[in-house]
Write a protein that holds these residues in place. Structure first.
Motif, PDB file in Angstrom:
ATOM      1  N   TYR A 101       0.831  -1.214   0.000  1.00 19.66           N
ATOM      2  CA  TYR A 101       0.000   0.000   0.000  1.00 19.66           C
ATOM      3  C   TYR A 101       0.862   1.259   0.000  1.00 19.66           C
ATOM      4  O   TYR A 101       0.502   2.263  -0.631  1.00 19.66           O
ATOM      5  N   ARG A 102       2.002   1.222   0.640  1.00 19.09           N
ATOM      6  CA  ARG A 102       2.849   2.418   0.668  1.00 19.09           C
ATOM      7  C   ARG A 102       3.422   2.712  -0.718  1.00 19.09           C
ATOM      8  O   ARG A 102       3.468   3.871  -1.155  1.00 19.09           O
ATOM      9  N   LEU A 103       3.840   1.673  -1.428  1.00 18.77           N
ATOM     10  CA  LEU A 103       4.348   1.885  -2.781  1.00 18.77           C
ATOM     11  C   LEU A 103       3.227   2.320  -3.725  1.00 18.77           C
ATOM     12  O   LEU A 103       3.412   3.215  -4.568  1.00 18.77           O
ATOM     13  N   GLY A 104       2.057   1.686  -3.601  1.00 20.19           N
ATOM     14  CA  GLY A 104       0.932   2.070  -4.445  1.00 20.19           C
ATOM     15  C   GLY A 104       0.526   3.516  -4.221  1.00 20.19           C
ATOM     16  O   GLY A 104       0.253   4.255  -5.173  1.00 20.19           O
ATOM     17  N   ILE A 128      -5.878   2.716 -11.019  1.00 11.01           N
ATOM     18  CA  ILE A 128      -5.172   1.675 -11.774  1.00 11.01           C
ATOM     19  C   ILE A 128      -3.684   1.694 -11.448  1.00 11.01           C
ATOM     20  O   ILE A 128      -3.048   0.633 -11.298  1.00 11.01           O
ATOM     21  N   THR A 129      -3.106   2.886 -11.320  1.00  9.38           N
ATOM     22  CA  THR A 129      -1.688   2.997 -10.982  1.00  9.38           C
ATOM     23  C   THR A 129      -1.400   2.328  -9.637  1.00  9.38           C
ATOM     24  O   THR A 129      -0.459   1.529  -9.504  1.00  9.38           O
ATOM     25  N   ALA A 130      -2.207   2.648  -8.625  1.00 14.28           N
ATOM     26  CA  ALA A 130      -2.004   2.071  -7.296  1.00 14.28           C
ATOM     27  C   ALA A 130      -2.175   0.555  -7.325  1.00 14.28           C
ATOM     28  O   ALA A 130      -1.401  -0.179  -6.697  1.00 14.28           O
ATOM     29  N   MET A 131      -3.163   0.078  -8.062  1.00 10.42           N
ATOM     30  CA  MET A 131      -3.402  -1.366  -8.135  1.00 10.42           C
ATOM     31  C   MET A 131      -2.279  -2.084  -8.866  1.00 10.42           C
ATOM     32  O   MET A 131      -1.841  -3.164  -8.449  1.00 10.42           O
ATOM     33  N   VAL A 133       0.897  -1.141  -9.158  1.00 13.11           N
ATOM     34  CA  VAL A 133       2.114  -1.149  -8.347  1.00 13.11           C
ATOM     35  C   VAL A 133       1.985  -2.158  -7.212  1.00 13.11           C
ATOM     36  O   VAL A 133       2.902  -2.956  -6.968  1.00 13.11           O
ATOM     37  N   GLY A 134       0.839  -2.144  -6.512  1.00 14.48           N
ATOM     38  CA  GLY A 134       0.647  -3.099  -5.426  1.00 14.48           C
ATOM     39  C   GLY A 134       0.652  -4.536  -5.914  1.00 14.48           C
ATOM     40  O   GLY A 134       1.257  -5.417  -5.294  1.00 14.48           O
ATOM     41  N   GLY A 135      -0.016  -4.793  -7.043  1.00 15.44           N
ATOM     42  CA  GLY A 135      -0.051  -6.146  -7.585  1.00 15.44           C
ATOM     43  C   GLY A 135       1.300  -6.626  -8.060  1.00 15.44           C
ATOM     44  O   GLY A 135       1.677  -7.785  -7.833  1.00 15.44           O
ATOM     45  N   LEU A 136       2.059  -5.751  -8.712  1.00 17.74           N
ATOM     46  CA  LEU A 136       3.389  -6.144  -9.180  1.00 17.74           C
ATOM     47  C   LEU A 136       4.328  -6.441  -8.011  1.00 17.74           C
ATOM     48  O   LEU A 136       5.106  -7.392  -8.053  1.00 17.74           O
ATOM     49  N   TRP A 137       4.229  -5.625  -6.952  1.00 19.01           N
ATOM     50  CA  TRP A 137       5.091  -5.872  -5.791  1.00 19.01           C
ATOM     51  C   TRP A 137       4.723  -7.192  -5.111  1.00 19.01           C
ATOM     52  O   TRP A 137       5.593  -7.942  -4.675  1.00 19.01           O
ATOM     53  N   ALA A 138       3.422  -7.505  -5.036  1.00 23.07           N
ATOM     54  CA  ALA A 138       2.985  -8.769  -4.440  1.00 23.07           C
ATOM     55  C   ALA A 138       3.364  -9.963  -5.306  1.00 23.07           C
ATOM     56  O   ALA A 138       3.589 -11.067  -4.791  1.00 23.07           O
ATOM     57  N   SER A 139       3.464  -9.751  -6.626  1.00 25.62           N
ATOM     58  CA  SER A 139       3.787 -10.873  -7.518  1.00 25.62           C
ATOM     59  C   SER A 139       5.191 -11.415  -7.266  1.00 25.62           C
ATOM     60  O   SER A 139       5.469 -12.582  -7.567  1.00 25.62           O
ATOM     61  N   ILE A 140       6.068 -10.605  -6.709  1.00 23.64           N
ATOM     62  CA  ILE A 140       7.425 -11.089  -6.394  1.00 23.64           C
ATOM     63  C   ILE A 140       7.347 -12.242  -5.399  1.00 23.64           C
ATOM     64  O   ILE A 140       7.974 -13.288  -5.583  1.00 23.64           O
ATOM     65  N   GLY A 264      -2.478  -7.962  -3.610  1.00 26.64           N
ATOM     66  CA  GLY A 264      -1.588  -6.802  -3.679  1.00 26.64           C
ATOM     67  C   GLY A 264      -2.241  -5.616  -4.367  1.00 26.64           C
ATOM     68  O   GLY A 264      -2.017  -4.464  -3.975  1.00 26.64           O
ATOM     69  N   ALA A 265      -3.058  -5.899  -5.398  1.00 24.28           N
ATOM     70  CA  ALA A 265      -3.744  -4.804  -6.092  1.00 24.28           C
ATOM     71  C   ALA A 265      -4.723  -4.100  -5.164  1.00 24.28           C
ATOM     72  O   ALA A 265      -4.824  -2.868  -5.158  1.00 24.28           O
ATOM     73  N   LEU A 266      -5.449  -4.876  -4.363  1.00 22.41           N
ATOM     74  CA  LEU A 266      -6.342  -4.276  -3.373  1.00 22.41           C
ATOM     75  C   LEU A 266      -5.545  -3.489  -2.337  1.00 22.41           C
ATOM     76  O   LEU A 266      -5.954  -2.400  -1.910  1.00 22.41           O
ATOM     77  N   ALA A 267      -4.403  -4.037  -1.942  1.00 17.62           N
ATOM     78  CA  ALA A 267      -3.554  -3.346  -0.962  1.00 17.62           C
ATOM     79  C   ALA A 267      -3.067  -2.007  -1.498  1.00 17.62           C
ATOM     80  O   ALA A 267      -2.920  -1.043  -0.749  1.00 17.62           O
ATOM     81  N   GLY A 268      -2.818  -1.936  -2.802  1.00 18.83           N
ATOM     82  CA  GLY A 268      -2.340  -0.695  -3.382  1.00 18.83           C
ATOM     83  C   GLY A 268      -3.311   0.457  -3.224  1.00 18.83           C
ATOM     84  O   GLY A 268      -2.918   1.629  -3.242  1.00 18.83           O
ATOM     85  N   MET A 269      -4.602   0.142  -3.031  1.00 18.94           N
ATOM     86  CA  MET A 269      -5.617   1.193  -2.910  1.00 18.94           C
ATOM     87  C   MET A 269      -5.861   1.647  -1.477  1.00 18.94           C
ATOM     88  O   MET A 269      -6.660   2.554  -1.245  1.00 18.94           O
ATOM     89  N   ILE A 270      -5.192   1.020  -0.509  1.00 18.32           N
ATOM     90  CA  ILE A 270      -5.475   1.328   0.896  1.00 18.32           C
ATOM     91  C   ILE A 270      -5.231   2.801   1.210  1.00 18.32           C
ATOM     92  O   ILE A 270      -5.998   3.433   1.945  1.00 18.32           O
ATOM     93  N   GLY A 271      -4.170   3.373   0.660  1.00 19.20           N
ATOM     94  CA  GLY A 271      -3.826   4.754   0.992  1.00 19.20           C
ATOM     95  C   GLY A 271      -4.560   5.804   0.181  1.00 19.20           C
ATOM     96  O   GLY A 271      -4.395   7.003   0.441  1.00 19.20           O
TER      97      GLY A 271
END
Length: 384
Positions: A101-104, A128-131, A133-140, A264-271
């Motif tokens: 969420y912080r990166l997103g 979409i940007t936040a999702m 970034v969060g999804g890509l970071w979680a994919s690692i 991760g995509a959902l997490a990207g939208m937390i902030g």
């Protein structure tokens, strides 16, 4: 026609079994009550009146301004809870929600400060940007688990630390933050454009975040995906038993990657509620630990969209109402953190107690049914 009605009534009874509903509610209610008792004892030991403290919290939390603040805070907590719960339903422990969420939020803030499209295009772009970034970071973490067998718990914890370092690396003057030109030592991104501001709903208690409708949409899609789609069925089946899911033709590796990316995509939208409705920038003062709060919210809500609603409201109520404690009676505000922590501990214990009781009741029912069938068979044999 009578047979169809009987079948419908039986189906309705199975779906809305009173005892099952009571058992589902027993664990979270018991956890909250135990937490209140523990915190009350701690307040009494410290020489404070616990009943007055709870009264102060209740009075402010039920006032109009307290209700609006609670709903705004609960909006963020609900998104965080759904992000954690989606992974949990797949039996994946996405501890990396915090870093995701912080990166997103950081990338969404930067894009929002650099791009100024009409609001109908700007806001979806930031979502979409936040999702992404969060999804890509979680994919690692997902790829490490699938192809190298690395536990997602370990990898996501490490990725949280790396995300903190990445934020520190990018949030510097001249990169994601504008070049310093003032006397303040705070480092922030530039404010997002006016078209990035999400709408609010004026009420008697203040402005209610319009992002609450996004949170509702997330909950509806979450429920629909889990209960009405093949993907949701495969996700729940894989979460319960990877071996059985694999035997039925489910691609377990693909399910792991997809579930972690969605989480991760959902997490990207937390902030985003904070970014688009309050601060309008990402900086060093951004609220931390939202990811870990989301894990607690998901756990208390039993990883269901409806349960997470009540869990998010409870945690938000405690946060908002707890701010009045130091002002009304010199109560320590830390008691709120203690209460939230004990709720998480108590809910684990309560779930286990309720699970054992439910299993015992199920065994008793099965035993009673078998005994009734045996008695009926014996009676029939005697009559014959």
């Amino acid at each position: 026609m009578t047979t169809e009605n009987s079948a419908a009534k039986a189906s309705f009874k199975d779906r809305f079994d009173g005892e099952r509903i009571l058992l589902a509610l027993a664990a979270p209610v018991l956890a909250v009550l135990l937490s209140a008792v523990i915190c009350g004892v701690l307040l009494a030991i410290s020489g404070k009146d616990p009943f007055n403290a709870f009264q102060v919290m209740w009075d402010y939390g039920t006032a109009s301004d307290g209700q609006v603040l609670t709903l705004n805070r609960a909006t963020t907590y609900y998104v965080a809870g759904c992000a954690a719960a989606f992974g949990f339903r797949m039996n994946l422990f996405n501890i990396g929600v915090e870093g995701q969420y912080r990166l997103g939020m950081l990338f969404a803030a930067y894009v929002g400060s650099q791009v100024d499209l009409p609001a109908v295009l700007q806001i979806p772009l930031l979502l979409i940007t936040a999702m992404l970034v969060g999804g890509l970071w979680a994919s690692i973490a997902a790829l490490l688990k699938v192809y190298r067998g690395v536990s997602e718990v370990i990898s996501t914890i490490m990725l949280n630390a790396i995300a903190t370092a990445v934020v520190g690396l990018l949030l510097v003057p001249g990169v994601f933050a504008p070049a310093k030109g003032g006397s303040s030592n705070a480092i922030n991104t530039a404010p997002v454009s006016q078209s990035s501001h999400f709408f609010t709903i004026p009420t008697a208690g203040g402005d209610l975040y319009g992002f609450i409708f996004v949170a509702i949409a997330i909950g509806v899609l979450f429920h629909f995906t889990l209960s009405r789609t093949r993907f949701g069925f495969d996700l729940r089946a894989t979460g319960r038993s990877e071996t059985a899911a694999k035997a039925s033709g489910v691609n377990v590796k693909r399910m792991i990657i997809t579930s972690m990316v969605v989480s991760g995509a959902l997490a990207g939208m937390i902030g985003l509620p904070e970014l688009l409705q309050h601060s309008y920038y990402f900086g060093q003062s951004v609220q931390l630990n939202l990811g870990f709060i989301g894990i607690s919210v998901a756990l208390l809500g039993r990883n269901t969209p409806i349960g997470i609603v009540f869990s998010a409201l409870l945690f938000a109520f405690l946060d908002v109402a707890g701010t009045r404690l130091p002002l009304r009676g010199d109560y320590p505000q830390e008691i709120v953190a203690v209460m939230q922590g004990t709720i998480v501990i108590c809910v684990v214990v309560a779930y286990e107690l309720v699970r054992r009781y439910g299993l015992k009741r199920q065994q008793q029912k099965v035993g009673a049914e078998l005994a009734a069938q045996a008695a009926a068979a014996a009676k029939k044999e005697v009559s014959a």
